[in-house]
Enzyme design. Structure first.
Site, mmCIF file in Angstrom:
data_model
loop_
_atom_site.group_PDB
_atom_site.id
_atom_site.type_symbol
_atom_site.label_atom_id
_atom_site.label_comp_id
_atom_site.label_asym_id
_atom_site.label_seq_id
_atom_site.Cartn_x
_atom_site.Cartn_y
_atom_site.Cartn_z
ATOM 1 N N SER A 52 8.082 -11.081 -2.252
ATOM 2 C CA SER A 52 7.713 -10.600 -0.915
ATOM 3 C C SER A 52 6.505 -11.366 -0.380
ATOM 4 O O SER A 52 5.749 -10.847 0.444
ATOM 5 C CB SER A 52 7.399 -9.097 -0.959
ATOM 6 O OG SER A 52 6.339 -8.816 -1.853
ATOM 7 N N ALA A 92 0.576 -6.142 -7.643
ATOM 8 C CA ALA A 92 2.008 -6.442 -7.579
ATOM 9 C C ALA A 92 2.811 -5.156 -7.458
ATOM 10 O O ALA A 92 2.563 -4.178 -8.159
ATOM 11 C CB ALA A 92 2.434 -7.204 -8.830
ATOM 12 N N ALA A 93 3.783 -5.152 -6.557
ATOM 13 C CA ALA A 93 4.602 -3.964 -6.337
ATOM 14 C C ALA A 93 5.843 -4.342 -5.560
ATOM 15 O O ALA A 93 5.887 -5.384 -4.895
ATOM 16 C CB ALA A 93 3.821 -2.901 -5.561
ATOM 17 N N TYR A 161 9.106 4.835 -3.265
ATOM 18 C CA TYR A 161 7.823 4.124 -3.313
ATOM 19 C C TYR A 161 6.661 5.086 -3.500
ATOM 20 O O TYR A 161 5.747 4.833 -4.298
ATOM 21 C CB TYR A 161 7.644 3.322 -2.021
ATOM 22 C CG TYR A 161 6.345 2.563 -1.901
ATOM 23 C CD1 TYR A 161 6.163 1.367 -2.583
ATOM 24 C CD2 TYR A 161 5.316 3.032 -1.081
ATOM 25 C CE1 TYR A 161 4.976 0.653 -2.463
ATOM 26 C CE2 TYR A 161 4.130 2.322 -0.955
ATOM 27 C CZ TYR A 161 3.957 1.139 -1.642
ATOM 28 O OH TYR A 161 2.785 0.443 -1.524
ATOM 29 N N LYS A 165 4.291 5.013 -6.859
ATOM 30 C CA LYS A 165 2.850 4.800 -6.737
ATOM 31 C C LYS A 165 2.082 5.957 -7.379
ATOM 32 O O LYS A 165 1.047 5.752 -8.018
ATOM 33 C CB LYS A 165 2.458 4.620 -5.273
ATOM 34 C CG LYS A 165 2.734 3.224 -4.732
ATOM 35 C CD LYS A 165 1.947 2.167 -5.492
ATOM 36 C CE LYS A 165 2.140 0.777 -4.935
ATOM 37 N NZ LYS A 165 1.380 -0.247 -5.688
ATOM 38 N N VAL A 208 3.667 -2.673 10.352
ATOM 39 C CA VAL A 208 3.938 -2.707 11.782
ATOM 40 C C VAL A 208 3.144 -3.799 12.492
ATOM 41 O O VAL A 208 3.684 -4.468 13.392
ATOM 42 C CB VAL A 208 3.665 -1.316 12.418
ATOM 43 C CG1 VAL A 208 2.205 -0.927 12.293
ATOM 44 C CG2 VAL A 208 4.117 -1.284 13.864
ATOM 45 N N ARG A 232 -2.528 6.236 12.693
ATOM 46 C CA ARG A 232 -2.800 5.723 11.357
ATOM 47 C C ARG A 232 -4.243 5.208 11.301
ATOM 48 O O ARG A 232 -4.847 4.924 12.331
ATOM 49 C CB ARG A 232 -1.831 4.585 10.983
ATOM 50 C CG ARG A 232 -0.353 4.986 10.918
ATOM 51 C CD ARG A 232 -0.083 5.941 9.794
ATOM 52 N NE ARG A 232 1.327 6.271 9.652
ATOM 53 C CZ ARG A 232 1.913 7.372 10.151
ATOM 54 N NH1 ARG A 232 1.186 8.222 10.865
ATOM 55 N NH2 ARG A 232 3.182 7.606 9.944
#
Length: 342
Positions: A52, A92-93, A161, A165, A208, A232
């Site tokens: 990613s 990392a994820a 997710y 987490k 976004v 947010r």
């Protein structure tokens, strides 16, 4: 990339001549963190499978070494951790919510098993501290108080997710044995809130703001899911990195979780309008259906604990951060356009 704001000189001195592993170091936060550590005189080993991110996201420094591979690869981790790092920043994820909905087993493998293996190797190698990148949405459920404090925990997760987490945080607690530290591994859990800034290539599973900037520079209307009044705590990447660096050295941080956020509650529609203004995009906005898992209408974080224990306080206002990010997009446009995946 590589910019931080407000980082105490003593914090940076604590990384000089240290060997440090950064997993996910080709991403936006990871790349900026790697650059800051390298500039502080650390020897940095970046581990990233580029699933990613892009290779050019790894800072080009003489004291930065890149190892391409996954944190699920136990053999690769064994080889890297033979270097006996003093600190590990585990970013990392499998990112992020929609990606985990589409690929739940891969999400569990990377975010669950990958985190467990990083912690196991860190303990065996004698690392002093692991700083784990959790999430600003995972621990707090769909309707947290405003502002949300670290002590508020909820289990009403809406994506894999969020679940993985939380799992990573539980593994960190186990290995740290807070407060006794029975396994001899100090861990710190970081909960970043809506990070944005240079380094994040837009795409289907990205945040976004980079997507808005990408579409705005292409002269397209910005798609808003919901009403646009959703809020947010958008936080500039340099400020997020400052918090990670502080968490790596502060004695009071061991075994703790910290929100890293701007502390401001900002409406999505206001962000879209600011980006259109900064880019000169006249296409405006368009409204689209809300995603099924996107149930949190308002989100703002308390940073009292991070201020008290880390000395952290975000320094970059939204307008300034957006202008810097738009500037980075313009400078890197050819690479961004080639790598963006929608």
């Amino acid at each position: 990339m590589g910019e931080t704001t407000g980082t105490a000189g003593g914090t940076m001195q604590g990384y000089k001549d240290r060997r440090i592993i950064v997993t996910g170091g080709a991403g936006a936060i990871g790349g900026s963190l790697t650059a800051a550590l390298a500039d502080a005189g650390a020897e940095v080993i970046v581990v990233d499978d580029l699933s990613s991110s892009s290779r050019w996201g790894v800072p080009a420094r003489r004291n930065v070494r890149f190892v391409e591979g996954s944190v699920v690869d136990d053999g690769l981790l064994a080889a890297v951790f033979r270097e006996q790092p003093s600190h590990v920043f585990h970013l990392a994820a499998l990112f992020a919510n929609q990606n985990s909905v589409d690929n739940p087993e891969r999400d569990l493998e990377v975010n669950g098993l990958g985190t467990l293996r990083v912690l196991q190797h860190a303990r065996r190698s004698g690392a002093q501290r692991v700083v784990f990148a959790s999430s600003g949405c995972a621990p707090y459920g769909s309707d947290p108080p405003r502002p949300v404090h670290e002590e508020h925990l909820a289990l009403d997760v809406h994506t894999p997710y969020q679940a993985t987490k939380l799992l990573g945080e539980l593994y960190c607690n186990y290995f740290c044995g807070h407060p006794a530290g029975h396994d001899g591994l100090s861990t710190v859990r970081i909960r970043p809130f809506n990070s944005y800034g240079p380094g994040e290539v837009p795409g289907r599973y990205r945040n976004v703001i980079p997507n808005f900037i990408y579409w705005a520079l292409r002269g397209e209307a910005l798609p808003i899911t919901g009403t646009g009044e959703e809020t947010r705590s958008f936080t500039y990447v340099g400020d997020i990195v400052d918090g990670f660096l502080r968490a790596g050295t502060a004695a009071s941080a061991s075994g703790e979780a910290f929100n890293l956020a701007s502390g401001e509650e900002i409406a999505i529609l206001d962000v879209a309008r600011a980006i259109n203004e900064l880019t000169g995009n006249r296409a405006g906005v368009r409204f689209v259906g809300r995603r099924s898992w996107d149930t949190q209408r308002r989100r703002v974080a308390s940073t009292d604990k991070a201020r008290r224990l880390l000395g952290f306080e975000a320094q970059t206002g939204l307008r300034e951060g957006l202008a810097r990010t738009v500037g980075w997009f313009r400078e890197r446009w050819a690479q961004i356009e080639a790598d963006a995946r929608f």
